[in-house]
Design an enzyme around this catalytic site. Structure first.
Site, PDB file in Angstrom:
ATOM      1  N   GLY A   1       0.836  -1.208   0.000  1.00 25.78           N
ATOM      2  CA  GLY A   1       0.000   0.000   0.000  1.00 25.78           C
ATOM      3  C   GLY A   1       0.866   1.252   0.000  1.00 25.78           C
TER       4      GLY A   1
ATOM      5  N   ARG B   1       0.896  -5.010  -5.101  1.00 25.13           N
ATOM      6  CA  ARG B   1       1.087  -6.175  -4.224  1.00 25.13           C
ATOM      7  C   ARG B   1       1.286  -7.341  -5.189  1.00 25.13           C
ATOM      8  NH1 ARG B   1      -0.748  -4.108   0.800  1.00 25.13           N
ATOM      9  NH2 ARG B   1      -2.549  -2.732   0.623  1.00 25.13           N
TER      10      ARG B   1
ATOM     11  N   GLY C   1       5.949  -2.365   3.489  1.00 20.85           N
ATOM     12  CA  GLY C   1       5.598  -2.901   4.806  1.00 20.85           C
ATOM     13  C   GLY C   1       6.039  -4.349   4.947  1.00 20.85           C
ATOM     14  N   ASP C   2       5.336  -5.031   5.824  1.00 25.69           N
ATOM     15  CA  ASP C   2       5.622  -6.418   6.168  1.00 25.69           C
ATOM     16  C   ASP C   2       5.796  -7.337   4.945  1.00 25.69           C
ATOM     17  OD1 ASP C   2       5.535  -8.028   8.667  1.00 25.69           O
ATOM     18  OD2 ASP C   2       4.064  -9.121   7.471  1.00 25.69           O
TER      19      ASP C   2
ATOM     20  N   THR D   1       4.426   2.547   5.433  1.00 18.06           N
ATOM     21  CA  THR D   1       3.034   2.093   5.538  1.00 18.06           C
ATOM     22  C   THR D   1       2.319   3.019   6.505  1.00 18.06           C
ATOM     23  OG1 THR D   1       1.597   0.411   6.541  1.00 18.06           O
ATOM     24  CG2 THR D   1       3.888   0.298   7.147  1.00 18.06           C
TER      25      THR D   1
ATOM     26  N   ASP E   1       0.112   2.181   8.482  1.00 19.54           N
ATOM     27  CA  ASP E   1      -0.336   1.428   9.663  1.00 19.54           C
ATOM     28  C   ASP E   1       0.595   1.510  10.875  1.00 19.54           C
ATOM     29  OD1 ASP E   1      -2.471   0.668   8.167  1.00 19.54           O
ATOM     30  OD2 ASP E   1      -1.875  -1.414   7.896  1.00 19.54           O
TER      31      ASP E   1
ATOM     32  N   ASP F   1       2.762  -0.517  11.821  1.00 25.43           N
ATOM     33  CA  ASP F   1       2.683  -1.797  12.536  1.00 25.43           C
ATOM     34  C   ASP F   1       3.953  -2.639  12.421  1.00 25.43           C
ATOM     35  OD1 ASP F   1       2.380  -2.234   9.837  1.00 25.43           O
ATOM     36  OD2 ASP F   1       0.751  -3.679  10.030  1.00 25.43           O
TER      37      ASP F   1
ATOM     38  N   ARG G   1     -17.178  15.792  14.366  1.00 23.83           N
ATOM     39  CA  ARG G   1     -17.582  16.241  15.710  1.00 23.83           C
ATOM     40  C   ARG G   1     -18.515  17.458  15.593  1.00 23.83           C
ATOM     41  NH1 ARG G   1     -17.457  13.886  20.674  1.00 23.83           N
ATOM     42  NH2 ARG G   1     -15.225  13.515  20.695  1.00 23.83           N
TER      43      ARG G   1
ATOM     44  N   ARG H   1      -5.688  -2.923   9.141  1.00 20.21           N
ATOM     45  CA  ARG H   1      -6.222  -4.283   8.999  1.00 20.21           C
ATOM     46  C   ARG H   1      -5.814  -5.157  10.176  1.00 20.21           C
ATOM     47  NH1 ARG H   1      -4.820  -5.881   3.255  1.00 20.21           N
ATOM     48  NH2 ARG H   1      -2.813  -5.279   4.101  1.00 20.21           N
TER      49      ARG H   1
ATOM     50  N   ALA I   1     -11.998  11.064  21.215  1.00 20.30           N
ATOM     51  CA  ALA I   1     -13.032  10.030  21.070  1.00 20.30           C
ATOM     52  C   ALA I   1     -13.516   9.517  22.425  1.00 20.30           C
ATOM     53  CB  ALA I   1     -12.476   8.875  20.245  1.00 20.30           C
TER      54      ALA I   1
ATOM     55  N   LYS J   1     -23.561  14.513  27.462  1.00 21.47           N
ATOM     56  CA  LYS J   1     -22.698  14.755  26.289  1.00 21.47           C
ATOM     57  C   LYS J   1     -23.584  14.996  25.070  1.00 21.47           C
ATOM     58  CE  LYS J   1     -18.295  12.801  27.421  1.00 21.47           C
ATOM     59  NZ  LYS J   1     -17.024  12.574  26.795  1.00 21.47           N
TER      60      LYS J   1
ATOM     61  N   GLU K   1     -10.308  -0.696  11.507  1.00 19.89           N
ATOM     62  CA  GLU K   1     -10.831  -1.617  10.483  1.00 19.89           C
ATOM     63  C   GLU K   1     -10.694  -3.090  10.902  1.00 19.89           C
ATOM     64  OE1 GLU K   1      -8.024  -1.177   7.340  1.00 19.89           O
ATOM     65  OE2 GLU K   1      -9.100  -2.460   5.950  1.00 19.89           O
TER      66      GLU K   1
ATOM     67  N   ARG L   1     -24.858   7.335  13.444  1.00 17.34           N
ATOM     68  CA  ARG L   1     -24.351   7.401  12.071  1.00 17.34           C
ATOM     69  C   ARG L   1     -22.982   6.723  12.003  1.00 17.34           C
ATOM     70  NH1 ARG L   1     -28.792   8.816  11.414  1.00 17.34           N
ATOM     71  NH2 ARG L   1     -29.635  10.545  10.169  1.00 17.34           N
TER      72      ARG L   1
ATOM     73  N   LEU M   1      -8.924   7.598   1.813  1.00 19.98           N
ATOM     74  CA  LEU M   1      -8.491   9.011   1.862  1.00 19.98           C
ATOM     75  C   LEU M   1      -7.361   9.172   2.873  1.00 19.98           C
ATOM     76  CD1 LEU M   1      -9.554  11.097   4.335  1.00 19.98           C
ATOM     77  CD2 LEU M   1     -11.736  10.638   3.275  1.00 19.98           C
ATOM     78  N   GLN M   2      -7.263   8.209   3.817  1.00 21.38           N
ATOM     79  CA  GLN M   2      -6.157   8.253   4.792  1.00 21.38           C
ATOM     80  C   GLN M   2      -4.810   7.939   4.160  1.00 21.38           C
ATOM     81  OE1 GLN M   2      -7.725   6.046   8.624  1.00 21.38           O
ATOM     82  NE2 GLN M   2      -8.872   5.464   6.825  1.00 21.38           N
TER      83      GLN M   2
HETATM   84  O1  F6P Z   1      -1.303  -0.148   3.570  1.00 23.55           O
HETATM   85  C1  F6P Z   1      -1.979  -0.568   4.690  1.00 23.55           C
HETATM   86  C2  F6P Z   1      -3.450  -0.495   4.429  1.00 23.55           C
HETATM   87  O2  F6P Z   1      -3.822   0.828   4.156  1.00 23.55           O
HETATM   88  C3  F6P Z   1      -4.275  -1.063   5.552  1.00 23.55           C
HETATM   89  O3  F6P Z   1      -4.494  -0.164   6.602  1.00 23.55           O
HETATM   90  C4  F6P Z   1      -5.522  -1.472   4.833  1.00 23.55           C
HETATM   91  O4  F6P Z   1      -6.163  -2.500   5.517  1.00 23.55           O
HETATM   92  C5  F6P Z   1      -5.007  -1.945   3.511  1.00 23.55           C
HETATM   93  O5  F6P Z   1      -3.782  -1.275   3.301  1.00 23.55           O
HETATM   94  C6  F6P Z   1      -5.927  -1.707   2.347  1.00 23.55           C
HETATM   95  O6  F6P Z   1      -5.359  -2.255   1.214  1.00 23.55           O
HETATM   96  P1  F6P Z   1      -5.905  -2.037  -0.263  1.00 23.55           P
HETATM   97  O7  F6P Z   1      -5.519  -0.670  -0.705  1.00 23.55           O
HETATM   98  O8  F6P Z   1      -5.239  -3.089  -1.055  1.00 23.55           O
HETATM   99  O9  F6P Z   1      -7.389  -2.158  -0.199  1.00 23.55           O
END
Ligand code: F6P
Length: 343
Positions: free
Chosen positions: A31, A92, A122-123, A146, A148, A150, A175, A192, A207, A234, A243, A267, A274-275
């Site tokens: 990613g 990938r 990443g990993d 990445t 994440d 992680d 908010r 993930r 939060a 509140k 996720e 909601r 977008l992240q």
């Molecule tokens: O790169 C990490 C990540 O953004 C995870 O947080 C997310 O679960 C995954 O990639 C989504 O992957 P893809 O873009 O292949 O849907």
């Protein structure tokens, strides 16, 4: 050997007479994450600074298998430090997991006379790099890229800071509308296998609850927490859901909560990809630049099969075997802080 402090560094030039690294290649894989471009720039310019021929491989290991490789000059990486995504593109690659795919990748490295590789990802990227490096005797240094965060062996990965800032901006906006309507929002953020984006963006966004895969989510406890908020009048509530939380994402959690807690209009917002985009923060650009320089200079010092990371502000090199095997734990102090401040 003493460092002269000059560039190109004479001690590295001498060492490289033994190592014989004349050309390197860089790729981005898995990613994408904001800051990857800043890192590509750093790798290319450091390589050139040390007199190396520097190549860019397109679409990660896929491009390596297909020979989608071109030389990069300093100007090719101009005006990219501030851009999200990756100019090299990413993928990938399942083919790289096969013997045939790896053999083709090895042939292409030989064809272009590439002596060493820098793999940003990443990993999954490092698993591939570890096997490839062992099989084809090519020095590889990995750079953690990445959103994440992680990966074991580094305090931060490239893209994480930008991603949490993006998530916080979204949480702040939600908010406003939540408070105007007295609503309860479940906001799903990426991660993930890890709750690190959820944890920091949740704390920064104030939060009421944060659900992460690293700890067990009990819906009854969550409802109790939300009920307390309602008792304290509140006017809005935000639950940040990673996720990868075991209940199965924000919609599922919202559904379960709604059955027994209907004091607020509920909601759900899924922030999704977008992240992954956007202008990298200064933190990510500096981290990417540091790691890019460290990776190239690491190769010139004879380092291989390691990930370059940053721990307590210092550059470190962690063997791939450790970086991919060990689980990155969530910081219990941050979890506690989130709990205390949510009251
Ligand atoms: O790169 C990490 C990540 O953004 C995870 O947080 C997310 O679960 C995954 O990639 C989504 O992957 P893809 O873009 O292949 O849907």
């Amino acid at each position: 050997m003493r460092d002269s402090g000059k560039y190109p560094n004479t001690s590295l030039l001498l060492l490289n007479k033994v190592l014989r690294i004349h050309s390197i290649a860089v790729l981005t894989s898995g990613g994408d994450s904001p800051g990857m471009n800043a890192c590509i720039r750093a790798v290319v310019r450091t390589g050139i600074c040390h007199g190396l021929k520097t190549y860019g491989i397109h679409r990660g290991y896929e491009g390596l298998i297909e020979g989608d490789i071109r030389e990069l000059q300093s100007l090719d990486v101009s005006n990219i430090i501030q851009r999200g995504g990756t100019i090299l593109k990413t993928a990938r690659s399942d083919r790289f997991k096969t013997a045939d795919g790896m053999a083709k990748a090895g042939d292409n490295l030989r064809r272009y006379k590439i002596d060493a590789l820098v793999a940003i990802g990443g990993d999954g990227t490092f698993r591939g790099a570890k096997e490839f490096s062992a099989k084809y005797r090519i020095p590889v240094i990995g750079i953690p890229g990445t959103i994440d965060n992680d990966l074991y062996g580094t305090d931060f990965t490239i893209g994480y800071d930008t991603a949490i800032n993006t998530a916080v901006e979204a949480i702040d906006k939600i908010r406003d509308t939540a408070a105007s309507h007295n609503r309860l929002f479940f906001i799903e953020v990426m991660g993930r296998d890890a709750g690190l984006i959820a944890l920091r963006s949740g704390i920064a966004g104030g939060a009421e609850a944060i659900l992460v895969p690293e700890t067990r989510t009990d819906v009854n406890t969550l409802i109790e927490k939300l009920r307390e908020g309602w008792i304290h009048n509140k006017t809005s509530m935000i639950v940040v859901v990673a996720e990868g939380d075991e209940i199965g994402g924000a919609f599922k959690v919202a559904e379960r909560v709604k059955k027994e807690f209907d004091y607020y209009d509920i909601r759900v917002t899924v922030l999704g990809h977008l992240q992954r985009g956007g202008t990298p923060t200064a933190m990510d650009r500096v981290l990417a630049s540091r790691l890019g320089v460290a990776a190239v200079e690491g190769l010139l010092k004879g380092k291989k099969n390691v990930m370059a990371g940053v721990v307590h502000q210092d550059i470190v090199f962690v063997p791939f075997s450790k970086a991919v095997k060990h689980h990155r734990d969530i910081n219990p102090h941050l979890l506690k802080i989130a709990e205390i401040l949510a009251k």
